[in-house]
Scaffold this motif. Sequence first.
Motif, PDB file in Angstrom:
ATOM      1  N   ARG A   5       0.849  -1.190   0.000  1.00 54.24           N
ATOM      2  CA  ARG A   5       0.000   0.000   0.000  1.00 54.24           C
ATOM      3  C   ARG A   5       0.886   1.242   0.000  1.00 54.24           C
ATOM      4  NH1 ARG A   5      -3.295   0.297   4.887  1.00 54.24           N
ATOM      5  NH2 ARG A   5      -1.363  -0.419   5.857  1.00 54.24           N
ATOM      6  N   SER A   7       0.911   5.374  -0.077  1.00 54.97           N
ATOM      7  CA  SER A   7       0.248   6.683   0.013  1.00 54.97           C
ATOM      8  C   SER A   7       1.101   7.701  -0.729  1.00 54.97           C
ATOM      9  CB  SER A   7       0.100   7.106   1.476  1.00 54.97           C
ATOM     10  OG  SER A   7      -0.662   6.181   2.208  1.00 54.97           O
ATOM     11  N   ARG A  29      -3.630   9.018 -10.223  1.00 46.47           N
ATOM     12  CA  ARG A  29      -4.824   8.183 -10.425  1.00 46.47           C
ATOM     13  C   ARG A  29      -4.588   7.112 -11.483  1.00 46.47           C
ATOM     14  NH1 ARG A  29      -8.140  13.253 -11.135  1.00 46.47           N
ATOM     15  NH2 ARG A  29      -8.936  13.855  -9.084  1.00 46.47           N
ATOM     16  N   GLU A  36      -2.726   3.775  -2.643  1.00 48.96           N
ATOM     17  CA  GLU A  36      -3.658   3.548  -1.538  1.00 48.96           C
ATOM     18  C   GLU A  36      -4.512   4.789  -1.319  1.00 48.96           C
ATOM     19  OE1 GLU A  36      -5.466   1.930   1.974  1.00 48.96           O
ATOM     20  OE2 GLU A  36      -4.439   1.028   0.266  1.00 48.96           O
ATOM     21  N   GLU A  37      -3.875   5.966  -1.440  1.00 46.24           N
ATOM     22  CA  GLU A  37      -4.571   7.236  -1.251  1.00 46.24           C
ATOM     23  C   GLU A  37      -3.695   8.348  -1.810  1.00 46.24           C
ATOM     24  OE1 GLU A  37      -4.937   7.742   2.980  1.00 46.24           O
ATOM     25  OE2 GLU A  37      -2.816   7.260   3.311  1.00 46.24           O
ATOM     26  N   ILE A  39      -2.796  12.202  -0.975  1.00 49.87           N
ATOM     27  CA  ILE A  39      -2.889  13.218   0.081  1.00 49.87           C
ATOM     28  C   ILE A  39      -2.317  14.520  -0.454  1.00 49.87           C
ATOM     29  CG2 ILE A  39      -2.203  13.843   2.416  1.00 49.87           C
ATOM     30  CD1 ILE A  39      -1.759  10.793   2.900  1.00 49.87           C
ATOM     31  N   ASP A  58     -11.864  12.954  -4.559  1.00 52.69           N
ATOM     32  CA  ASP A  58     -11.344  11.604  -4.320  1.00 52.69           C
ATOM     33  C   ASP A  58      -9.983  11.616  -3.639  1.00 52.69           C
ATOM     34  OD1 ASP A  58     -10.063  12.713  -6.491  1.00 52.69           O
ATOM     35  OD2 ASP A  58      -9.851  10.799  -7.557  1.00 52.69           O
ATOM     36  N   ALA A  59      -9.475  12.791  -3.273  1.00 47.86           N
ATOM     37  CA  ALA A  59      -8.190  12.906  -2.587  1.00 47.86           C
ATOM     38  C   ALA A  59      -8.410  13.368  -1.150  1.00 47.86           C
ATOM     39  CB  ALA A  59      -7.277  13.891  -3.323  1.00 47.86           C
ATOM     40  N   VAL A  60      -7.416  13.122  -0.320  1.00 50.27           N
ATOM     41  CA  VAL A  60      -7.427  13.626   1.053  1.00 50.27           C
ATOM     42  C   VAL A  60      -6.722  14.979   1.030  1.00 50.27           C
ATOM     43  CG1 VAL A  60      -6.721  13.201   3.432  1.00 50.27           C
ATOM     44  CG2 VAL A  60      -7.309  11.270   1.940  1.00 50.27           C
ATOM     45  N   ARG A  82      -1.748   6.294   5.518  1.00 50.25           N
ATOM     46  CA  ARG A  82      -2.075   4.964   6.035  1.00 50.25           C
ATOM     47  C   ARG A  82      -1.262   3.871   5.359  1.00 50.25           C
ATOM     48  NH1 ARG A  82      -7.350   6.556   4.350  1.00 50.25           N
ATOM     49  NH2 ARG A  82      -7.221   4.845   2.851  1.00 50.25           N
TER      50      ARG A  82
END
Length: 339
Positions: A5, A7, A29, A36-37, A39, A58-60, A82
Amino acid sequence: MSALRISVVICAYTEERWDDVHAAVASVRGQEHPAEEIIVVVDHNPALHARLKRSLADAVVVENREGRGLSGGKNTGVAVARGDVVAFLDDDAVAAPGWLAGMARHYADPRVAGVGGLTLPLWPGSTTSAELVAAPVPAATGTRPGWFPEEFDWTVGCTYRGLHPGPVRNVMGGNASFRREMFPLAGGFDSRIGRTFHKRPLGCEETEFCIRLRQRCPDAELLYDDEAVIWHRVPPLRARFAYFRQRCYAEGLSKALVTASVGSADGLSSERTHALVTLPRGALRGVTDGLKGDLAGFGRAGAIVLGLAWTAWGYATGLYTARLQARRARRAVAGQGAA
């Protein structure tokens, strides 16, 4: 390593890079190894934070929780992440589809603490950021100034001639990844080093972090992989000699801060090889090109000599300033003791 994962942290600070940030996010993307994400850390700019929070659903999107600057932004991103690995991408860069996959494969080796990749320049005249939102791989990479030596591509945040795939002392901050557990072991990025709101283009926060990581975790390995590719935008202002000279001087100042933190043996180990081997070869290559009819070669040779001189001057100035401040601090302490 499909289960790994990752980030991805992108630090943003100005609305002038609105299209750049969206192109960077779009390129993440589209990764072959899905993130995983994503940010996005906004550096003390509430208006930009609000806009990006709306446009990047769709992002933090978070605000920098530490002091203003790139180091604080990266630390904030790490605290939110994470993933097993945290990767960093500049807000004015786009990643090739295989970027994360190129990094991920190395983490099968538990000794690998961090991986950096190849950063290629997008010179003036390259594919625009607005176009890169829809197609992150640039169709055109622009035109490099004839006088600009590849040995100094680090001045525009890109991989420079002389860097070879394999183990390295440090990775470049705009195209880097680290195991998340390395941050509590080594400590975060030092807010006293690197880009801030100050006009002078300082840097080296990732260099100091990597050296400190290796000092505290001697068995850790850092790698450079030229298959983990990103393209980094070079605005017209940074393609000028005035910026080149300013950036070289600022790098010298930054290196003085690094050596004050981690010592000169580690702080200058890679720079010695670059200055004593790579740059003389580059200057000779430039002169040879000039004699063969490529007159810009003389400009490249001259830029190498002047760039090295300005960097050395910045380093000497930084050392002198640090020693002067330390002397004043000792006098102040002695004065308080006498009182």
